[in-house]
Design an enzyme around this catalytic site. Structure first.
Site, PDB file in Angstrom:
ATOM      1  N   ARG A 263      37.602  24.746  87.736  1.00 23.82           N
ATOM      2  CA  ARG A 263      38.377  24.809  86.545  1.00 23.82           C
ATOM      3  C   ARG A 263      39.399  26.013  86.945  1.00 23.82           C
ATOM      4  O   ARG A 263      39.190  26.954  87.849  1.00 23.82           O
ATOM      5  CB  ARG A 263      37.791  25.489  85.211  1.00 23.82           C
ATOM      6  CG  ARG A 263      37.214  24.165  84.657  1.00 23.82           C
ATOM      7  CD  ARG A 263      38.010  23.219  83.869  1.00 23.82           C
ATOM      8  NE  ARG A 263      37.499  22.189  83.219  1.00 23.82           N
ATOM      9  CZ  ARG A 263      37.159  21.096  83.841  1.00 23.82           C
ATOM     10  NH1 ARG A 263      37.550  20.786  84.916  1.00 23.82           N
ATOM     11  NH2 ARG A 263      36.704  20.024  83.033  1.00 23.82           N
ATOM     12  N   GLU A 292      47.575  24.135  82.272  1.00 19.53           N
ATOM     13  CA  GLU A 292      48.005  22.641  82.596  1.00 19.53           C
ATOM     14  C   GLU A 292      48.595  21.996  81.463  1.00 19.53           C
ATOM     15  O   GLU A 292      48.286  22.099  80.348  1.00 19.53           O
ATOM     16  CB  GLU A 292      46.655  21.750  83.030  1.00 19.53           C
ATOM     17  CG  GLU A 292      45.957  22.599  83.921  1.00 19.53           C
ATOM     18  CD  GLU A 292      44.615  21.820  84.455  1.00 19.53           C
ATOM     19  OE1 GLU A 292      44.285  20.466  83.693  1.00 19.53           O
ATOM     20  OE2 GLU A 292      43.968  22.000  85.530  1.00 19.53           O
ATOM     21  N   HIS A 311      45.466  17.521  88.143  1.00 16.20           N
ATOM     22  CA  HIS A 311      44.150  17.303  87.638  1.00 16.20           C
ATOM     23  C   HIS A 311      43.673  15.888  87.376  1.00 16.20           C
ATOM     24  O   HIS A 311      43.157  15.293  86.304  1.00 16.20           O
ATOM     25  CB  HIS A 311      43.938  17.946  86.278  1.00 16.20           C
ATOM     26  CG  HIS A 311      42.677  18.255  85.766  1.00 16.20           C
ATOM     27  ND1 HIS A 311      42.309  19.332  84.834  1.00 16.20           N
ATOM     28  CD2 HIS A 311      41.608  17.650  86.182  1.00 16.20           C
ATOM     29  CE1 HIS A 311      41.114  19.394  84.484  1.00 16.20           C
ATOM     30  NE2 HIS A 311      40.432  18.398  85.254  1.00 16.20           N
TER      31      HIS A 311
END
Length: 350
Positions: A263, A292, A311
């Site tokens: 993360r 994000e 991601h």
């Protein structure tokens, strides 16, 4: 104690070919699958569905009715914390919710459920199903740093053929893995096959296959000073937030290759930029960032020794079937009264 029968509501846009094995899994499971109520997927692994598509009032009422009459939910409805809370509060028979995300604990936390609800309903995640895909990205990042991919790109664009120079090799490197869960274990296995010396942080001290040395968290900074590479696989919790901060970067051996597939909140990005500029970190491959999408003004976008992945490194065409296999195994465990895999810690929510 075993259970006679339970109803599963498919709350996520699961393709019909993946529902069929679920229906055949165990006669004690009744699968409520209504694809016309599920939002269409925008890409492989889009378990929330396209939020720009709206249900009619009648369809929404039917969807909520399906969710509030189920014993088990496969997926968080529309990936919405608000809707999850609504369903949990209005469905007293709900026993278990499986999140499609490996980091589904964050979604559960966002729902703000009461202590009673968290005691009544068990939450599990899809942790582990992305182990192989993220391990490949971790190796890709380490190799890109070891072979100095930015320099190769720069020379190629300039049509420049330099004098020969040595590259770094994984078999000559010590790599520290932060986190020995499903992802970290696969990373360790792959690195071991490359001949790297593999260290890993551990809270429990339990031996891990492919790991040559376990590092206590109290010894993290000392270990960073002895390693050539760092792979982060940790979840995003209050305990891991900015664990890699300015002090951690200062303790690193110069020339560190850093990869984050956990993360983004684990890394203090301002401190990372300083470490890159100061050559403490030679290369960083990031599949995740603190915010994000990554903010437009982030210095990471244009840094010559940073590789950004949006991601997406975990995604695979086979992700759905892997999640269903995990869910079916847990479903039988649940029916038989055995412990479930990947139960969310409702204190740290991972």
């Amino acid at each position: 104690m075993s259970i006679s029968a339970l109803t599963i509501a498919v709350a996520t846009p699961l393709p019909s070919d993946l529902v069929e094995p679920l229906m055949q899994c165990d006669p004690r499971l009744l699968v409520d699958y209504r694809p016309h109520l599920l939002l269409p997927q925008r890409w492989v692994g889009d378990w929330g569905g396209d939020s720009s598509v709206t249900r009619t009032d009648q369809e929404h009422a039917e969807y909520v009715q399906m969710l509030t009459h189920a014993d088990i939910l496969l997926g968080i409805p529309d990936s919405s914390a608000r809707l999850l809370r609504e369903v949990v509060e209005h469905n007293p028979k709900l026993r278990w919710v499986h999140t499609m995300a490996a980091g589904g604990g964050a979604q559960v936390k966002a729902a703000g459920l009461s202590e009673d609800d968290l005691q009544r309903v068990t939450f599990t995640t899809s942790a582990g199903v992305h182990g192989t895909t993220l391990a490949e990205f971790a190796l890709f990042g380490l190799l890109a740093g070891a072979k100095d991919l930015p320099r190769l790109h720069s020379d190629q664009r300039a049509h420049h053929w330099p004098d020969r120079y040595p590259m770094r090799h994984l078999s000559e490197m010590t790599v520290l893995i932060m986190g020995t869960g499903g992802i970290g274990r696969v990373v360790a296995n792959r690195l071991h096959a490359f001949g790297a010396t593999v260290w890993a942080t551990s809270r429990s001290g339990t031996p891990v296959e492919g790991v040559d040395r376990l590092i206590a968290m109290d010894d993290l900074h000392d270990a960073l000073g002895q390693c050539d590479g760092l792979v982060i696989t940790l979840p995003g919790t209050s305990a891991t937030r900015h664990m890699i901060d300015a002090a951690a970067f200062a303790s690193m051996k110069p020339g560190m290759i850093l990869v984050n597939v956990g993360r983004g909140t684990v890394i203090d990005e301002g401190a990372l930029v300083d470490a890159l500029d100061g050559q403490r970190v030679a290369f960083a491959a990031l599949d995740v960032t603190e915010t994000e999408p990554l903010q437009d003004d982030s210095a990471l976008w244009d840094h010559p020794r940073v590789l950004i992945s949006p991601h997406t490194a975990a995604l695979s065409a086979h992700e759905g079937e892997r999640i269903v296999e995990l869910f079916m195994d847990n479903a039988v465990r649940f029916l038989d009264g055995r412990p479930l895999r990947n139960v969310v810690n409702t204190i740290e929510f991972y």
